[in-house]
Design an enzyme around this catalytic site. Structure first.
Site, short mmCIF file in Angstrom:
data_model
loop_
_atom_site.label_atom_id
_atom_site.label_comp_id
_atom_site.label_asym_id
_atom_site.label_seq_id
_atom_site.Cartn_x
_atom_site.Cartn_y
_atom_site.Cartn_z
N TYR A 83 -25.59 14.24 -11.43
CA TYR A 83 -25.90 13.29 -10.25
C TYR A 83 -26.26 11.99 -10.91
O TYR A 83 -27.48 11.98 -11.80
CB TYR A 83 -26.63 13.89 -9.22
CG TYR A 83 -26.69 13.21 -7.82
CD1 TYR A 83 -25.81 13.27 -7.21
CD2 TYR A 83 -28.01 12.65 -7.55
CE1 TYR A 83 -25.68 12.74 -5.94
CE2 TYR A 83 -27.96 11.87 -6.28
CZ TYR A 83 -26.90 12.16 -5.38
OH TYR A 83 -26.91 11.33 -4.34
N GLY B 196 -36.46 14.22 -2.70
CA GLY B 196 -36.66 13.24 -3.47
C GLY B 196 -35.76 11.85 -3.28
O GLY B 196 -35.60 11.27 -4.09
N SER B 197 -35.07 11.74 -2.03
CA SER B 197 -34.35 10.73 -1.83
C SER B 197 -34.78 9.43 -1.80
O SER B 197 -34.07 8.53 -2.10
CB SER B 197 -33.54 11.07 -0.41
OG SER B 197 -32.46 11.63 -0.32
N TYR C 102 -12.03 9.38 -13.23
CA TYR C 102 -11.97 8.14 -12.75
C TYR C 102 -12.66 6.79 -13.49
O TYR C 102 -12.16 5.95 -13.63
CB TYR C 102 -12.55 8.28 -11.14
CG TYR C 102 -12.52 6.94 -10.69
CD1 TYR C 102 -11.41 6.16 -10.16
CD2 TYR C 102 -13.85 6.28 -10.19
CE1 TYR C 102 -11.57 4.92 -9.53
CE2 TYR C 102 -14.07 5.11 -9.59
CZ TYR C 102 -12.96 4.57 -9.22
OH TYR C 102 -12.74 3.08 -8.39
N ASN D 285 -21.91 0.26 -5.12
CA ASN D 285 -21.62 1.06 -4.12
C ASN D 285 -21.46 0.20 -3.03
O ASN D 285 -22.18 -0.30 -2.17
CB ASN D 285 -22.81 2.05 -3.65
CG ASN D 285 -23.02 3.03 -4.69
OD1 ASN D 285 -23.42 2.86 -5.77
ND2 ASN D 285 -22.77 4.28 -4.14
N LYS E 281 -11.75 6.31 4.65
CA LYS E 281 -11.86 6.98 3.42
C LYS E 281 -12.16 8.33 3.56
O LYS E 281 -12.58 9.12 2.50
CB LYS E 281 -12.71 6.14 2.38
CG LYS E 281 -12.18 4.69 2.04
CD LYS E 281 -13.36 3.89 1.06
CE LYS E 281 -13.80 4.62 -0.07
NZ LYS E 281 -14.77 3.78 -0.81
N GLN F 109 -6.18 -4.04 -6.01
CA GLN F 109 -7.14 -2.92 -5.36
C GLN F 109 -6.54 -1.56 -5.48
O GLN F 109 -7.45 -0.61 -5.44
CB GLN F 109 -7.69 -3.43 -3.99
CG GLN F 109 -7.99 -4.96 -3.78
CD GLN F 109 -9.24 -5.16 -4.73
OE1 GLN F 109 -10.17 -4.64 -4.82
NE2 GLN F 109 -9.19 -6.59 -5.17
N PHE G 217 -31.17 14.34 0.49
CA PHE G 217 -31.55 15.37 -0.59
C PHE G 217 -33.13 15.20 -0.90
O PHE G 217 -33.58 14.00 -0.55
CB PHE G 217 -30.69 14.98 -2.04
CG PHE G 217 -29.36 15.34 -1.99
CD1 PHE G 217 -28.94 16.52 -1.31
CD2 PHE G 217 -28.39 14.60 -2.67
CE1 PHE G 217 -27.57 16.84 -1.24
CE2 PHE G 217 -27.11 14.82 -2.54
CZ PHE G 217 -26.53 16.17 -1.99
N ASP H 128 0.68 -1.24 -0.16
CA ASP H 128 -0.02 -0.10 0.01
C ASP H 128 0.79 1.33 0.04
O ASP H 128 1.88 1.35 0.50
CB ASP H 128 -1.05 0.16 1.32
CG ASP H 128 -2.12 0.98 0.95
OD1 ASP H 128 -3.20 0.69 0.91
OD2 ASP H 128 -1.77 2.24 1.35
N ARG I 208 -29.50 3.34 -5.69
CA ARG I 208 -28.13 2.78 -5.89
C ARG I 208 -28.31 1.30 -5.59
O ARG I 208 -28.95 0.73 -4.69
CB ARG I 208 -27.04 3.48 -5.14
CG ARG I 208 -26.88 5.01 -5.37
CD ARG I 208 -25.96 5.35 -6.25
NE ARG I 208 -25.65 6.49 -6.25
CZ ARG I 208 -26.14 7.72 -6.74
NH1 ARG I 208 -27.47 7.33 -7.44
NH2 ARG I 208 -25.80 8.91 -6.74
#
Length: 337
Positions: free
Chosen positions: A292, A224-225, A160, A190, A199, A98, A222, A43, A230
């Site tokens: 988004y 309308g979550s 990315y 996710n 992280k 990784q 947010f 690492d 996901r």
């Protein structure tokens, strides 16, 4: 739990990004299930260096490896001297790659391509020379604005995601040429679970919401979550996919998710139920509309077929399994921090 009939005892296993979230979980999987395995944990441990967005260049943290008994090497996969040492001083049987710059908001395209793309090909050449099966981290971010989450429909909207598409292209190139090893790219969706805390801001909303709730705060969602969905996958299923990828029916690139999209609203509801704390919810405007992703859901048909992968954890089960560490981190890291 063992996910394969392969006996990894006395095998030489290189894990890059080993002090990160997924890498450290792999280290402990092998240590716990195959105590005679020779694990080399590589690492680029964190320093104070940051990107222009203020985020750390490396999230690798020694605390993720406390209790690990294998060999630890601090090094940068862009370092040709290090790569030469890995090539000449070891004979690997498996490489779990990784390591990456995984910050989707990093703007430094040059470092992203060098680290994620070029270094992958260098490691792949070592794998081929050592006759070591290669398993590497691709990403669900490769799909970007695509509305079809299956391999071949990538549409990255940041560097990315682009870098991971380029990694996959390298894989296809080598498979087309013909190699004696298996090469498997895993497009993680996710991921959440133990050892992600370091992280920082890029840790999942599961741990972030969990700590907000424990702190007595009202979780901010947010507007309308309930309709922002996901594919959230528990770390244990990601480990399963990596182990199954050691002996695939067919080399290639595969999605790693649950195949079931869930909402951020669901996360908060499950956390408040499991923690037995109801702080309500606060809804705020979404400042990212237009850039988004409102929906991701992995098509895992080919993953099931060629890796014999089957997700074991629903979101309810994953969060329930994660709660003890969320609480422990709150006491040892958040409150004192």
């Amino acid at each position: 739990m063992k996910y394969t009939d392969i006996d990894f005892n006395n095998k030489n296993i290189l894990i890059t990004g080993a002090a990160g979230f997924i890498g450290s979980n792999l280290c402990f999987y092998f240590q716990e299930n195959y105590p005679e395995a020779n694990i080399i944990a590589l690492d680029c441990f964190r320093s104070g260096e940051t990107f222009s967005n203020g985020n750390l260049k490396s999230f690798g943290h020694f605390k993720n490896l406390i209790g690990f008994n294998g060999q630890v090497i601090s090094g940068d996969i862009n370092d040709s001297t290090l790569l030469e040492q890995l090539e000449n001083s070891y004979k690997f049987d498996y490489i779990f790659h990784q390591a990456a710059i995984s910050d989707t908001t990093a703007l430094e395209q040059d470092i992203m391509i060098k680290t994620n793309v070029n270094a992958y090909e260098d490691l792949l050449k070592i794998a081929i020379k050592h006759n070591a099966n290669m398993i590497y981290a691709s990403s669900g971010a490769t799909y970007g604005d695509s509305n079809r989450f299956e391999v071949g429909y990538e549409s990255p909207n940041n560097v990315y995601g682009f870098s991971k598409v380029m990694m996959d292209n390298i894989t296809y190139k080598y498979l087309k040429k013909g190699v004696d090893i298996s090469i498997v790219g895993l497009k993680y969706f996710n991921v959440y679970g133990p050892r992600e805390f370091y992280k920082n801001k890029t840790a999942s909303m599961v741990v972030q919401f969990g700590h907000q709730i424990l702190n007595g705060s009202t979780p901010k969602l947010f507007e309308g979550s309930d309709k922002i969905l996901r594919d959230f996958i528990y770390i244990e299923d990601v480990v399963q996919a990596n182990i199954k990828a050691c002996s695939p029916k067919k080399s290639g690139v595969y999605n790693v998710g649950t195949g079931k999209a869930r909402s951020f609203e669901d996360i908060v509801n499950i956390l408040q139920k499991e923690l037995n704390i109801d702080n309500g919810k606060e809804y705020i405007p979404n400042p990212f509309i237009g850039s988004y992703q409102f929906f991701t859901q992995a098509n895992i048909d080919s993953t099931k077929e060629n890796l014999e992968y089957e997700p074991r954890f629903s979101m309810e089960e994953g969060i329930k399994a994660y709660i003890p560490q969320i609480k422990e981190l709150f006491e040892t890291e958040v409150k004192k921090g």
